[in-house]
Each structure stands twice: as C-alpha cells, then as structure tokens.
Scaffold this motif. Structure first.
Motif, PDB file in Angstrom:
ATOM      1  N   LYS A  11     -23.113   0.654 -13.079  1.00 50.35           N
ATOM      2  CA  LYS A  11     -23.007   0.511 -14.330  1.00 50.35           C
ATOM      3  C   LYS A  11     -21.854   0.008 -14.939  1.00 50.35           C
ATOM      4  CE  LYS A  11     -26.911   3.351 -15.582  1.00 50.35           C
ATOM      5  NZ  LYS A  11     -27.569   4.551 -16.183  1.00 50.35           N
ATOM      6  N   PRO A  12     -21.723  -0.601 -15.930  1.00 47.02           N
ATOM      7  CA  PRO A  12     -20.277  -1.058 -16.786  1.00 47.02           C
ATOM      8  C   PRO A  12     -19.393   0.292 -16.620  1.00 47.02           C
ATOM      9  CG  PRO A  12     -22.150  -2.106 -17.647  1.00 47.02           C
ATOM     10  CD  PRO A  12     -22.523  -1.367 -16.822  1.00 47.02           C
ATOM     11  N   GLY A  13     -18.181   0.219 -16.486  1.00 46.95           N
ATOM     12  CA  GLY A  13     -17.440   1.230 -16.433  1.00 46.95           C
ATOM     13  C   GLY A  13     -17.325   2.192 -15.232  1.00 46.95           C
ATOM     14  N   GLY A  14     -18.267   1.890 -14.489  1.00 46.21           N
ATOM     15  CA  GLY A  14     -18.364   2.668 -13.138  1.00 46.21           C
ATOM     16  C   GLY A  14     -17.060   2.061 -12.061  1.00 46.21           C
ATOM     17  N   SER A  15     -17.098   2.810 -10.935  1.00 47.64           N
ATOM     18  CA  SER A  15     -16.253   2.684  -9.874  1.00 47.64           C
ATOM     19  C   SER A  15     -17.162   2.206  -8.497  1.00 47.64           C
ATOM     20  CB  SER A  15     -15.182   4.030  -9.648  1.00 47.64           C
ATOM     21  OG  SER A  15     -14.772   4.114 -10.940  1.00 47.64           O
ATOM     22  N   LEU A  16     -16.424   1.504  -7.781  1.00 50.04           N
ATOM     23  CA  LEU A  16     -16.798   1.379  -6.337  1.00 50.04           C
ATOM     24  C   LEU A  16     -15.608   1.208  -5.581  1.00 50.04           C
ATOM     25  CD1 LEU A  16     -19.699  -1.428  -6.563  1.00 50.04           C
ATOM     26  CD2 LEU A  16     -19.854   0.997  -5.680  1.00 50.04           C
ATOM     27  N   LYS A  17     -15.769   1.595  -4.194  1.00 50.05           N
ATOM     28  CA  LYS A  17     -14.727   1.159  -3.235  1.00 50.05           C
ATOM     29  C   LYS A  17     -15.220   0.525  -2.041  1.00 50.05           C
ATOM     30  CE  LYS A  17     -11.435   3.562  -0.567  1.00 50.05           C
ATOM     31  NZ  LYS A  17     -10.695   5.073  -0.035  1.00 50.05           N
ATOM     32  N   LEU A  18     -14.544  -0.863  -1.957  1.00 46.35           N
ATOM     33  CA  LEU A  18     -15.163  -1.445  -0.771  1.00 46.35           C
ATOM     34  C   LEU A  18     -14.183  -1.327   0.311  1.00 46.35           C
ATOM     35  CD1 LEU A  18     -15.431  -5.101  -2.840  1.00 46.35           C
ATOM     36  CD2 LEU A  18     -17.191  -3.052  -2.187  1.00 46.35           C
ATOM     37  N   VAL A  19     -14.816  -1.460   1.358  1.00 51.92           N
ATOM     38  CA  VAL A  19     -13.949  -1.096   2.773  1.00 51.92           C
ATOM     39  C   VAL A  19     -14.223  -2.258   3.602  1.00 51.92           C
ATOM     40  CG1 VAL A  19     -13.586   0.479   5.094  1.00 51.92           C
ATOM     41  CG2 VAL A  19     -14.153   1.365   2.661  1.00 51.92           C
ATOM     42  N   CYS A  20     -13.168  -2.750   4.340  1.00 53.18           N
ATOM     43  CA  CYS A  20     -13.371  -3.855   5.263  1.00 53.18           C
ATOM     44  C   CYS A  20     -12.601  -3.119   6.544  1.00 53.18           C
ATOM     45  CB  CYS A  20     -12.308  -5.157   4.746  1.00 53.18           C
ATOM     46  SG  CYS A  20     -12.284  -6.337   5.996  1.00 53.18           S
ATOM     47  N   THR A  21     -13.633  -3.129   7.548  1.00 57.40           N
ATOM     48  CA  THR A  21     -13.263  -2.768   8.844  1.00 57.40           C
ATOM     49  C   THR A  21     -13.032  -3.956   9.765  1.00 57.40           C
ATOM     50  OG1 THR A  21     -14.917  -0.697   8.376  1.00 57.40           O
ATOM     51  CG2 THR A  21     -14.196  -1.077  10.712  1.00 57.40           C
ATOM     52  N   THR A  22     -12.051  -3.682  10.370  1.00 59.94           N
ATOM     53  CA  THR A  22     -11.581  -4.793  11.388  1.00 59.94           C
ATOM     54  C   THR A  22     -11.699  -4.517  12.850  1.00 59.94           C
ATOM     55  OG1 THR A  22      -9.191  -4.178  11.514  1.00 59.94           O
ATOM     56  CG2 THR A  22     -10.044  -5.604   9.717  1.00 59.94           C
ATOM     57  N   LEU A  73      -3.630   1.960  11.008  1.00 56.45           N
ATOM     58  CA  LEU A  73      -3.956   2.672  12.236  1.00 56.45           C
ATOM     59  C   LEU A  73      -5.405   3.042  12.491  1.00 56.45           C
ATOM     60  CD1 LEU A  73      -2.743   4.636  14.233  1.00 56.45           C
ATOM     61  CD2 LEU A  73      -2.802   6.634  12.627  1.00 56.45           C
ATOM     62  N   GLN A  74      -6.128   3.023  11.098  1.00 55.22           N
ATOM     63  CA  GLN A  74      -7.579   3.088  11.176  1.00 55.22           C
ATOM     64  C   GLN A  74      -8.394   1.608  11.565  1.00 55.22           C
ATOM     65  OE1 GLN A  74      -8.891   5.107   7.811  1.00 55.22           O
ATOM     66  NE2 GLN A  74      -7.912   7.279   8.609  1.00 55.22           N
ATOM     67  N   GLY A  75      -7.492   0.685  11.250  1.00 55.31           N
ATOM     68  CA  GLY A  75      -8.162  -0.813  11.355  1.00 55.31           C
ATOM     69  C   GLY A  75      -9.002  -1.061  10.152  1.00 55.31           C
ATOM     70  N   THR A  76      -8.487  -0.813   8.904  1.00 58.86           N
ATOM     71  CA  THR A  76      -9.137  -0.942   7.524  1.00 58.86           C
ATOM     72  C   THR A  76      -8.554  -1.165   6.454  1.00 58.86           C
ATOM     73  OG1 THR A  76      -9.153   1.302   6.981  1.00 58.86           O
ATOM     74  CG2 THR A  76     -10.914   0.705   8.575  1.00 58.86           C
ATOM     75  N   PHE A  77      -9.023  -1.869   5.587  1.00 60.07           N
ATOM     76  CA  PHE A  77      -8.317  -2.073   4.102  1.00 60.07           C
ATOM     77  C   PHE A  77      -9.368  -1.995   3.103  1.00 60.07           C
ATOM     78  CE2 PHE A  77      -9.091  -6.560   3.395  1.00 60.07           C
ATOM     79  CZ  PHE A  77      -9.071  -7.071   4.773  1.00 60.07           C
ATOM     80  N   ASP A  78      -9.002  -1.502   2.041  1.00 58.03           N
ATOM     81  CA  ASP A  78      -9.696  -0.980   0.882  1.00 58.03           C
ATOM     82  C   ASP A  78      -9.557  -1.837  -0.238  1.00 58.03           C
ATOM     83  OD1 ASP A  78      -9.310   2.411   1.734  1.00 58.03           O
ATOM     84  OD2 ASP A  78     -10.330   0.831   2.774  1.00 58.03           O
ATOM     85  N   LEU A  79     -10.607  -1.833  -1.187  1.00 58.22           N
ATOM     86  CA  LEU A  79     -10.381  -2.244  -2.670  1.00 58.22           C
ATOM     87  C   LEU A  79     -11.085  -1.037  -3.355  1.00 58.22           C
ATOM     88  CD1 LEU A  79      -9.262  -4.572  -4.685  1.00 58.22           C
ATOM     89  CD2 LEU A  79     -11.475  -5.579  -4.437  1.00 58.22           C
ATOM     90  N   GLN A  80     -10.403  -0.478  -4.198  1.00 58.07           N
ATOM     91  CA  GLN A  80     -10.799   0.266  -5.214  1.00 58.07           C
ATOM     92  C   GLN A  80     -10.763  -0.215  -6.437  1.00 58.07           C
ATOM     93  OE1 GLN A  80     -11.722   3.687  -5.044  1.00 58.07           O
ATOM     94  NE2 GLN A  80     -12.283   3.517  -6.878  1.00 58.07           N
TER      95      GLN A  80
END
Length: 114
Positions: A11-22, A73-80
């Motif tokens: 919903k508008p105003g909410g949050s999500l975290k995207l993760v890219c695993t390599t 180290l984990q091979g990931t990057f995120d977008l909060q």
C-alpha cells in the motif's frame, strides 16, 4: 547471474526490500545498480553503489526514500524502499558492471496500490 527477489504488492506509504543475489563472479569488483521499467517506457535508473568507494547515487525521485547497500561477502545487494508511492510501481531490475562486462537480472514486480 543475477536474481531479484522481494517484490510484491504494498500500500502507499509502505516499505519493501528488494534483494539481488549473485553467483558466478566476484561481486567486489562490480559497480551495482537498480533500474525500473513500466510498460511503454524506457528502463530508468534508480540507484547505484560503486565497487571501490561505495559511493551511492540515486534518482531524484527516490533519493529521500530508497537506500542501496551491498554485501560483497554474501554476494548480494539490496534496495530498501520506504514511503512507497503508486508511481514507484514497476518491474525492478538489478544490474552489475565491471569495465565492459555487465549482467542483468530478470526483474521483480513492485506494485504500490491501495
């Protein structure tokens, strides 16, 4: 190879975290970024984080709401993504580039709707 996860309906105003695993390459050398695309429009830049300096850059429309981070180290990057708006609705893609070598994920759908 890049694989996005974490998309969904919020919903508008909410949050999500995207993760890219390599996998398959040393993440530390790569400049990393997130892009997004909506139907009928070109893919647009959202955020990036540099390989050596860690310098972050954001599109003006998200600079006070989104944050990009990386874990070599984990091979990931995120977008909060916080305070999401309907105009943030798009397919989000992660991208990695080292000199002339680049790779894209297949995308994850983010829908912001009440």
């Amino acid at each position: 190879r890049l694989v996005e996860s974490g998309g969904g309906l919020v919903k508008p105003g909410g949050s999500l975290k995207l993760v890219c695993t390599t996998s398959g390459f040393g993440l530390s050398r790569y400049d990393l970024a997130w892009y997004r695309q909506t139907p009928g429009r070109e893919r647009e830049f959202v955020a990036s984080i540099a390989s050596v300096t860690g310098y972050r850059r954001y599109a003006s429309s998200v600079s006070d709401r989104f944050k990009i981070s990386r874990s070599n180290l984990q091979g990931t990057f995120d977008l909060q993504m916080d305070d999401l708006k309907p105009e943030d609705t798009a397919v989000y893609y992660c991208h990695a580039q080292f000199r002339t070598t680049e790779s894209w994920g297949r995308g994850t759908q983010v829908t912001v709707s009440s």
